[in-house]
Motif scaffolding. Structure first.
Motif, PDB file in Angstrom:
ATOM      1  N   ARG A 175     -47.406  72.962   0.653  1.00 22.16           N
ATOM      2  CA  ARG A 175     -46.479  72.190  -0.188  1.00 22.16           C
ATOM      3  C   ARG A 175     -46.548  72.606  -1.656  1.00 22.16           C
ATOM      4  NH1 ARG A 175     -47.976  65.795  -0.859  1.00 22.16           N
ATOM      5  NH2 ARG A 175     -50.054  65.976  -1.774  1.00 22.16           N
ATOM      6  N   VAL A 176     -47.717  73.001  -2.140  1.00 20.16           N
ATOM      7  CA  VAL A 176     -47.758  73.463  -3.525  1.00 20.16           C
ATOM      8  C   VAL A 176     -47.157  74.864  -3.631  1.00 20.16           C
ATOM      9  CG1 VAL A 176     -50.059  74.561  -3.589  1.00 20.16           C
ATOM     10  CG2 VAL A 176     -49.158  73.404  -5.622  1.00 20.16           C
ATOM     11  N   ALA A 177     -47.286  75.656  -2.564  1.00 27.19           N
ATOM     12  CA  ALA A 177     -46.631  76.968  -2.558  1.00 27.19           C
ATOM     13  C   ALA A 177     -45.115  76.813  -2.653  1.00 27.19           C
ATOM     14  CB  ALA A 177     -47.013  77.734  -1.292  1.00 27.19           C
ATOM     15  N   ARG A 178     -44.566  75.851  -1.902  1.00 29.22           N
ATOM     16  CA  ARG A 178     -43.125  75.614  -1.967  1.00 29.22           C
ATOM     17  C   ARG A 178     -42.708  75.185  -3.379  1.00 29.22           C
ATOM     18  NH1 ARG A 178     -44.200  73.231   3.294  1.00 29.22           N
ATOM     19  NH2 ARG A 178     -43.284  74.574   4.906  1.00 29.22           N
ATOM     20  N   ALA A 184     -39.930  79.252  -9.210  1.00 32.35           N
ATOM     21  CA  ALA A 184     -39.644  80.656  -9.499  1.00 32.35           C
ATOM     22  C   ALA A 184     -38.164  80.977  -9.324  1.00 32.35           C
ATOM     23  CB  ALA A 184     -40.492  81.551  -8.592  1.00 32.35           C
ATOM     24  N   ARG A 185     -37.517  80.298  -8.395  1.00 32.49           N
ATOM     25  CA  ARG A 185     -36.082  80.524  -8.192  1.00 32.49           C
ATOM     26  C   ARG A 185     -35.258  80.123  -9.406  1.00 32.49           C
ATOM     27  NH1 ARG A 185     -35.240  78.503  -1.869  1.00 32.49           N
ATOM     28  NH2 ARG A 185     -35.434  80.591  -0.930  1.00 32.49           N
ATOM     29  N   ARG A 190     -40.545  85.431  -9.576  1.00 33.96           N
ATOM     30  CA  ARG A 190     -41.798  86.083  -9.198  1.00 33.96           C
ATOM     31  C   ARG A 190     -42.924  85.055  -9.121  1.00 33.96           C
ATOM     32  NH1 ARG A 190     -40.935  89.238 -13.701  1.00 33.96           N
ATOM     33  NH2 ARG A 190     -43.077  88.847 -14.405  1.00 33.96           N
ATOM     34  N   VAL A 191     -43.712  85.117  -8.059  1.00 35.35           N
ATOM     35  CA  VAL A 191     -44.874  84.249  -7.891  1.00 35.35           C
ATOM     36  C   VAL A 191     -46.106  85.116  -7.654  1.00 35.35           C
ATOM     37  CG1 VAL A 191     -46.008  82.540  -6.412  1.00 35.35           C
ATOM     38  CG2 VAL A 191     -43.592  82.266  -7.009  1.00 35.35           C
ATOM     39  N   CYS A 192     -47.170  84.800  -8.372  1.00 39.74           N
ATOM     40  CA  CYS A 192     -48.464  85.426  -8.126  1.00 39.74           C
ATOM     41  C   CYS A 192     -49.404  84.349  -7.600  1.00 39.74           C
ATOM     42  CB  CYS A 192     -49.029  86.047  -9.406  1.00 39.74           C
ATOM     43  SG  CYS A 192     -50.660  86.808  -9.184  1.00 39.74           S
ATOM     44  N   SER A 193     -49.886  84.527  -6.385  1.00 36.43           N
ATOM     45  CA  SER A 193     -50.810  83.578  -5.780  1.00 36.43           C
ATOM     46  C   SER A 193     -52.239  84.021  -6.083  1.00 36.43           C
ATOM     47  CB  SER A 193     -50.581  83.521  -4.266  1.00 36.43           C
ATOM     48  OG  SER A 193     -51.562  82.712  -3.643  1.00 36.43           O
ATOM     49  N   VAL A 244     -44.633  82.975 -12.494  1.00 31.04           N
ATOM     50  CA  VAL A 244     -45.231  81.759 -11.951  1.00 31.04           C
ATOM     51  C   VAL A 244     -46.541  82.135 -11.259  1.00 31.04           C
ATOM     52  CG1 VAL A 244     -44.993  79.860 -10.302  1.00 31.04           C
ATOM     53  CG2 VAL A 244     -43.011  80.611 -11.645  1.00 31.04           C
ATOM     54  N   ILE A 245     -47.605  81.454 -11.616  1.00 32.02           N
ATOM     55  CA  ILE A 245     -48.895  81.601 -10.945  1.00 32.02           C
ATOM     56  C   ILE A 245     -49.131  80.333 -10.139  1.00 32.02           C
ATOM     57  CG2 ILE A 245     -51.407  81.689 -11.268  1.00 32.02           C
ATOM     58  CD1 ILE A 245     -50.936  83.298 -13.816  1.00 32.02           C
TER      59      ILE A 245
END
Length: 371
Positions: A175-178, A184-185, A190-193, A244-245
Motif C-alpha cells: 500500500r505504501v508502494a502504491r 510519481a504519476r 520515477r520511483v526509487c525503492s 520519488v523515494i
C-alpha cells in the motif's frame, strides 16, 4: 456561527518549539481562509507535556475527538525533558506513534526542494543543489518502530540486552508502494525503492513486493532499487537524480534528515502523514514540520516556521483540494527568502529574524499574492 460546510482543522502545537512554529502556520491558514472566503474552523487543542500537567494525559479525550473529526491536523512537535517525568505506559499509549497507528497514517510524504536563495545555507555545493526536487515517501506504521518483541532485558549472566524487531507484511509494503507510484504519476514518473535486501529478509520482501506492485499496476512508472547506505551517499553526492523515494519507517526517518541539508536546514522541511481513502473519499491526514521539539531553543524565538508553513501548503494540496493556494503559499515563502528574511538556522551566522518576524514577512508576501 460556523457554516455547516466549513472545513475543520485541528491545531496541535505540542511541545518545545511546536507551539511557536504552529502559530505561524495557523496564521497562514486563517489568512487564506479570509482572503478566499473559505469556511474554515480552526480548533486549538492540547497535546503533550503541558496537556499532561493540566489533564493527566498527553492526549486528552477532547483532543482525540477533535483530531478524529477534523478534515486535517496541523501538528507542531512532541518530546523533550518534561517527558522523562511522565509514566512510560502513558507515553507509549498516547505518543505520536500511537496517534499515527490509531488514525492509520501509513504514508509519510517529505518533500525536499532546493531554493536558490538558500544555496549558501546548505553544506553542499551549488552544482549539486541545482534542480533538487524530490519526495521521500516513508512507510509510517511498520518496521522497527512498531515491531514486537521489543524492550530491554537482563540475561541470565547479568548482561543487559536491548531488543527491537524489524518486521513488515506484504500488505504494508504494497500500500505504501502504491502511494509512491501514484505520487510519481503526478510528478516526473520515477520511483526509487530503498531497502537493505542484501542483509535483511524484511528488505528482500520489501524489494520483491514493490517490484510486484510495479509490474502488475504501474508499468508506466520507472522503478529502480537502491540499498539504503548507497542512498545516503547519493543524497549528498547527486540528490537531483531522485524524483520519488519510497522506503521503510527507519530508513525514511534517517534519509529525510540527511536530504534536508540540501535545503539548508531541517527547519525547512514539511511533511504530510496520510491515511487510506475512505468510501467518502475522505482520508485522515496530519501535517507537521520534520524537525523535532528542539527544547534547547524553545521560547527564544529562534525556530524556523517555514517547515510548518510549508506543511500548511501540503494541507491545501492534499486535504483541502486547493493546489493553487498551495502554490501561492510556496511562492510567498520563496519571495520572503529572496527578500533576505532568515531565521538563525539559515542565516549563516549573519543577521536573522525571529520566528514571528519570519511569519510576518511570509504573511506580507502572501497577502500581496492573494489580493
Amino acid at each position: 456561527m460556523t457554516p455547516l460546510n466549513a472545513r475543520s482543522i485541528a491545531i496541535v502545537g505540542g511541545d518545545g518549539i511546536g507551539p511557536e512554529v504552529t502559530a505561524q502556520g495557523r496564521r497562514i491558514l486563517a489568512l487564506v481562509a479570509e482572503k478566499r472566503s473559505l469556511p474554515m474552523k480552526l480548533m486549538d487543542v492540547d497535546y503533550g507535556s503541558d496537556a499532561y500537567k493540566k489533564h493527566g494525559r498527553l492526549l486528552p479525550q477532547s483532543t482525540r475527538v477533535a483530531m478524529s473529526e477534523a478534515d486535517a491536523i496541523l501538528f507542531g512537535a512532541t518530546g523533550g525533558p518534561a517527558f522523562d517525568a511522565i509514566p512510560a505506559p502513558v507515553r507509549k499509549a498516547e505518543s505520536l506513534l500511537a496517534v499515527r497507528r490509531d488514525f492509520d497514517l501509513f504514508a509519510n510524504l517529505r518533500p525536499v526542494k532546493t531554493m536558490p536563495a538558500l544555496y549558501e545555507a546548505s553544506s553542499l555545493k551549488r552544482r549539486v543543489l541545482d534542480g533538487v526536487d524530490m519526495v521521500i515517501v516513508r512507510e509510517l506504521l511498520g518496521g522497527v518502530y512498531f515491531g514486537e518483541p521489543r524492550g530491554i532485558e537482563t540475561l541470565p549472566d547479568g548482561e543487559r540486552r536491548g531488543v527491537n524487531t524489524h518486521a513488515y507484511t506484504a500488505s504494508q509494503i504494497r500500500r505504501v508502494a502504491r502511494a509512491a507510484f501514484d505520487l510519481a504519476r503526478t510528478r516526473r514518473g520515477r520511483v526509487c525503492s530503498v531497502a537493505k535486501e542484501n542483509v535483511m529478509e524484511a528488505g528482500r520482501l520489501w524489494r520483491e513486493e514493490v517490484q510486484s506492485v510495479h509490474d502488475a499496476e504501474y508499468a508506466d512508472v520507472e522503478l529502480s532499487h537502491m540499498l539504503a547506505d548507497n542512498c545516503a551517499m547519493q543524497l549528498v553526492r547527486a540528490p537531483a537524480q531522485f524524483d520519488v523515494i519510497v522506503t521503510d519507517n527507519l530508513f525514511g526517518d534517517i534519509l529525510s534528515d540527511c536530504a534536508a541539508m540540501a535545503t539548508g536546514s531541517l527547519g525547512m522541511l514539511p511533511s504530510a502523514s496520510l491515511g487510506p481513502f475512505q468510501k467518502s473519499e475522505r482520508r485522515a491526514a496530519l501535517y507537521e514540520p520534520v524537525h523535532g521539539s528542539a527544547p534547547d531553543i524553545a521560547g527564544k524565538g529562534l525556530a524556523n516556521p517555514v517547515g510548518s508553513i510549508l506543511s500548511v501548503a501540503m494541507m491545501f494540496r492534499f486535504s483541502l483540494g486547493l493546489p493553487a493556494e498551495a502554490d501561492l503559499i510556496e511562492r510567498a515563502i520563496s519571495d520572503a527568502l529572496v527578500s533576505g528574511a532568515r531565521t538563525a538556522d539559515i542565516a549563516n551566522g549573519g543577521k536573522h529574524v525571529s520566528t514571528e518576524d519570519m511569519g510576518d514577512v511570509v504573511v506580507s508576501k502572501l497577502t500581496s499574492l492573494l489580493t
